[in-house]
Design a protein around this motif. Sequence first.
Motif, PDB file in Angstrom:
ATOM      1  N   UNK A 184       0.817  -1.218   0.000  1.00  0.00           N
ATOM      2  CA  UNK A 184       0.000   0.000   0.000  1.00  0.00           C
ATOM      3  C   UNK A 184       0.846   1.261   0.000  1.00  0.00           C
ATOM      4  N   UNK A 185       2.015   1.192  -0.626  1.00  0.00           N
ATOM      5  CA  UNK A 185       2.829   2.389  -0.793  1.00  0.00           C
ATOM      6  C   UNK A 185       2.002   3.430  -1.547  1.00  0.00           C
ATOM      7  N   UNK A 186       2.026   4.692  -1.127  1.00  0.00           N
ATOM      8  CA  UNK A 186       1.241   5.712  -1.826  1.00  0.00           C
ATOM      9  C   UNK A 186       1.670   5.845  -3.281  1.00  0.00           C
ATOM     10  N   UNK A 187       0.690   5.953  -4.161  1.00  0.00           N
ATOM     11  CA  UNK A 187       0.946   6.064  -5.604  1.00  0.00           C
ATOM     12  C   UNK A 187       0.254   7.307  -6.144  1.00  0.00           C
ATOM     13  N   UNK A 188       1.012   8.089  -6.921  1.00  0.00           N
ATOM     14  CA  UNK A 188       0.466   9.237  -7.641  1.00  0.00           C
ATOM     15  C   UNK A 188       0.510   8.897  -9.116  1.00  0.00           C
ATOM     16  N   UNK A 189      -0.631   8.889  -9.758  1.00  0.00           N
ATOM     17  CA  UNK A 189      -0.713   8.534 -11.177  1.00  0.00           C
ATOM     18  C   UNK A 189      -0.512   9.781 -12.032  1.00  0.00           C
ATOM     19  N   UNK A 190       0.351   9.649 -13.043  1.00  0.00           N
ATOM     20  CA  UNK A 190       0.569  10.707 -14.031  1.00  0.00           C
ATOM     21  C   UNK A 190      -0.074  10.244 -15.323  1.00  0.00           C
ATOM     22  N   UNK A 191      -0.967  11.043 -15.878  1.00  0.00           N
ATOM     23  CA  UNK A 191      -1.747  10.577 -17.017  1.00  0.00           C
ATOM     24  C   UNK A 191      -1.860  11.614 -18.127  1.00  0.00           C
ATOM     25  N   UNK A 238       4.089  11.426   0.886  1.00  0.00           N
ATOM     26  CA  UNK A 238       5.131  11.031   1.840  1.00  0.00           C
ATOM     27  C   UNK A 238       4.629  11.140   3.279  1.00  0.00           C
ATOM     28  N   UNK A 239       3.820  12.149   3.557  1.00  0.00           N
ATOM     29  CA  UNK A 239       3.224  12.263   4.899  1.00  0.00           C
ATOM     30  C   UNK A 239       2.293  11.088   5.164  1.00  0.00           C
TER      31      UNK A 239
END
Length: 206
Positions: A79-86, A123-124
């Motif tokens: 469950x590492x945080x993921x930011x999607x770039x699209x 990250x927080x």
Amino acid sequence: MTASPTVFIIDDDPAVCRSTAMMLQAHGLESRAFATADEFLRAVDPAASTTPGCILLDLRMPGMTGEELLRHLRQGGVHIPVIVITGHGDVPAAVRSMKLGVVDFLQKPVDHAILVDTVKQALRHDADQRRQDAARRDEIERINRLTPRERELIALLARGRTSKEIAAALEVSVKTVDNHRAHLLSKLGAANVAELAAIAVRAGLG
């Protein structure tokens, strides 16, 4: 010593990887770049990694797509945080990704200020999750050190039984129950009986 958080950039465009890494570095953030999801998985085992961080994930890549990687991670309990770039054409896939728990999705070209703010938010979130996981592991270790009688007692407390009722059930004196309860509060680091009950419920003892 706690490891510095790392932003894992996964994008098949080398120019994007370079510019993003430089931008993050300017804000004091470490990063590692990968051209494909497969390359990332070969280099990093997210399930075993103790390195805090987050992932910047492009959706359209050769081989395993960003969406497929995200599903792979979630199915593996990562469950590492993921930011999607699209890109604009990837919005339906990005919406599906949101349902898999991504922190946010950003459309290309990405505004640098927004990207930095989103990364810091991720990250927080990762730091908070790691603290919660560590507290949960510590709680489990404390529960595992309980004696069979202490397990009986905490289970009865979690069910709302009074000291008198517990004494009758365990065939001991009320004073003995009260002494055991005080010992449990100290042993499990609980402030009161309500916290003890919550710990018991989380451990499946309630």
